[in-house]
Design a protein around this motif. Structure first.
Motif, mmCIF file in Angstrom:
data_model
loop_
_atom_site.group_PDB
_atom_site.id
_atom_site.type_symbol
_atom_site.label_atom_id
_atom_site.label_comp_id
_atom_site.label_asym_id
_atom_site.label_seq_id
_atom_site.Cartn_x
_atom_site.Cartn_y
_atom_site.Cartn_z
ATOM 1 N N LEU A 1 0.865 -1.174 0.000
ATOM 2 C CA LEU A 1 0.000 0.000 0.000
ATOM 3 C C LEU A 1 0.903 1.226 0.000
ATOM 4 N N VAL A 2 0.770 2.043 -1.030
ATOM 5 C CA VAL A 2 1.603 3.238 -1.156
ATOM 6 C C VAL A 2 0.743 4.458 -0.841
ATOM 7 N N ASP A 3 1.207 5.238 0.122
ATOM 8 C CA ASP A 3 0.504 6.460 0.521
ATOM 9 C C ASP A 3 1.294 7.653 0.002
ATOM 10 N N PHE A 4 0.765 8.304 -1.024
ATOM 11 C CA PHE A 4 1.377 9.542 -1.525
ATOM 12 C C PHE A 4 0.834 10.675 -0.650
ATOM 13 N N PHE A 5 1.730 11.410 -0.004
ATOM 14 C CA PHE A 5 1.321 12.442 0.936
ATOM 15 C C PHE A 5 2.186 13.692 0.778
ATOM 16 N N ALA A 6 1.803 14.739 1.503
ATOM 17 C CA ALA A 6 2.624 15.952 1.590
ATOM 18 C C ALA A 6 2.637 16.403 3.050
ATOM 19 N N THR A 7 3.763 16.922 3.483
ATOM 20 C CA THR A 7 3.902 17.322 4.886
ATOM 21 C C THR A 7 2.935 18.436 5.266
ATOM 22 N N TRP A 8 2.551 19.283 4.300
ATOM 23 C CA TRP A 8 1.664 20.421 4.557
ATOM 24 C C TRP A 8 0.188 20.058 4.498
ATOM 25 N N CYS A 9 -0.127 18.809 4.209
ATOM 26 C CA CYS A 9 -1.509 18.363 3.954
ATOM 27 C C CYS A 9 -2.173 17.851 5.238
ATOM 28 N N GLY A 10 -3.245 18.543 5.669
ATOM 29 C CA GLY A 10 -3.973 18.142 6.875
ATOM 30 C C GLY A 10 -4.564 16.745 6.800
ATOM 31 N N PRO A 11 -5.326 16.418 5.743
ATOM 32 C CA PRO A 11 -5.880 15.066 5.629
ATOM 33 C C PRO A 11 -4.793 13.977 5.609
ATOM 34 N N CYS A 12 -3.609 14.302 5.077
ATOM 35 C CA CYS A 12 -2.504 13.328 5.064
ATOM 36 C C CYS A 12 -2.100 12.987 6.501
ATOM 37 N N ALA B 1 5.330 10.751 -8.154
ATOM 38 C CA ALA B 1 3.961 11.277 -8.157
ATOM 39 C C ALA B 1 3.468 11.463 -9.591
ATOM 40 N N ALA B 2 4.337 11.979 -10.459
ATOM 41 C CA ALA B 2 3.963 12.178 -11.865
ATOM 42 C C ALA B 2 3.749 10.843 -12.567
ATOM 43 N N GLN B 3 4.615 9.877 -12.287
ATOM 44 C CA GLN B 3 4.522 8.559 -12.927
ATOM 45 C C GLN B 3 3.163 7.907 -12.652
ATOM 46 N N TYR B 4 2.637 8.086 -11.432
ATOM 47 C CA TYR B 4 1.359 7.481 -11.070
ATOM 48 C C TYR B 4 0.206 8.484 -11.119
ATOM 49 N N GLN B 5 0.468 9.629 -11.750
ATOM 50 C CA GLN B 5 -0.555 10.657 -11.975
ATOM 51 C C GLN B 5 -1.285 11.042 -10.694
ATOM 52 N N VAL B 6 -0.510 11.228 -9.633
ATOM 53 C CA VAL B 6 -1.076 11.659 -8.359
ATOM 54 C C VAL B 6 -1.261 13.170 -8.425
ATOM 55 N N ARG B 7 -2.508 13.604 -8.421
ATOM 56 C CA ARG B 7 -2.811 15.028 -8.536
ATOM 57 C C ARG B 7 -3.336 15.619 -7.239
ATOM 58 N N SER B 8 -3.726 14.765 -6.303
ATOM 59 C CA SER B 8 -4.177 15.253 -5.008
ATOM 60 C C SER B 8 -3.645 14.319 -3.929
ATOM 61 N N VAL B 9 -3.468 14.867 -2.746
ATOM 62 C CA VAL B 9 -2.975 14.066 -1.637
ATOM 63 C C VAL B 9 -3.970 14.148 -0.480
ATOM 64 N N ASP C 1 6.520 11.093 -0.047
ATOM 65 C CA ASP C 1 6.297 12.543 -0.007
ATOM 66 C C ASP C 1 6.315 13.065 -1.450
ATOM 67 N N VAL C 2 5.192 13.600 -1.902
ATOM 68 C CA VAL C 2 5.089 14.041 -3.300
ATOM 69 C C VAL C 2 6.017 15.209 -3.616
ATOM 70 N N ASP C 3 6.309 16.042 -2.613
ATOM 71 C CA ASP C 3 7.202 17.176 -2.855
ATOM 72 C C ASP C 3 8.645 16.708 -3.043
ATOM 73 N N ALA C 4 9.043 15.679 -2.303
ATOM 74 C CA ALA C 4 10.409 15.158 -2.396
ATOM 75 C C ALA C 4 10.559 14.151 -3.540
ATOM 76 N N ASN C 5 9.436 13.593 -4.013
ATOM 77 C CA ASN C 5 9.468 12.552 -5.047
ATOM 78 C C ASN C 5 8.497 12.894 -6.170
ATOM 79 N N GLN C 6 8.719 14.043 -6.795
ATOM 80 C CA GLN C 6 7.784 14.511 -7.825
ATOM 81 C C GLN C 6 7.717 13.566 -9.021
ATOM 82 N N GLN C 7 8.833 12.894 -9.313
ATOM 83 C CA GLN C 7 8.850 11.972 -10.453
ATOM 84 C C GLN C 7 7.906 10.794 -10.206
#
Length: 98
Positions: free
Chosen positions: A15-26, A58-66, A50-56
């Motif tokens: 289970l992969v959780d794409f998140f961001a440190t600034w994201c409340g729901p995350c 996030a882009a590869q899996y088309q993660v547009r929201s966290v 972390d989508v900010d640290a791993n933008q590639q």
């Protein structure tokens, strides 16, 4: 092959959780994932990306929201959902894939 690719190509569900440190729901999802891991133990691997640290990635899996969670097994994506999912619902979704 990267460690990530090795994991998602294995026969243990990941289970992969794409998140961001600034994201409340995350941040809300953190304890939920801990509860799921406690329940399922070694039957599943949970990775946080972390989508900010791993933008590639996030882009590869088309993660547009966290947060966005993806479930992999044997290299195939079996499930994907954005937003917070309650622990009992997440367990219901994951258990058939164990």
């Amino acid at each position: 092959m990267s460690k990530f690719e090795e994991l998602i190509n294995g026969d243990k569900p990941v289970l992969v959780d794409f998140f961001a440190t600034w994201c409340g729901p995350c941040r809300m999802l953190g304890p939920i994932l801990a509860e799921v891991k406690e329940e399922l133990g070694e039957k599943i691997t949970i990775i946080k990306i972390d989508v900010d640290a791993n933008q590639q990635a996030a882009a590869q899996y088309q993660v547009r929201s966290v947060p966005t969670m993806l479930l992999f097994k044997n290299g195939k994506m079996l499930w994907r959902q954005s937003g917070v999912v309650a622990a009992d619902e997440l367990l219901r979704i994951l258990k058939p894939h164990l």
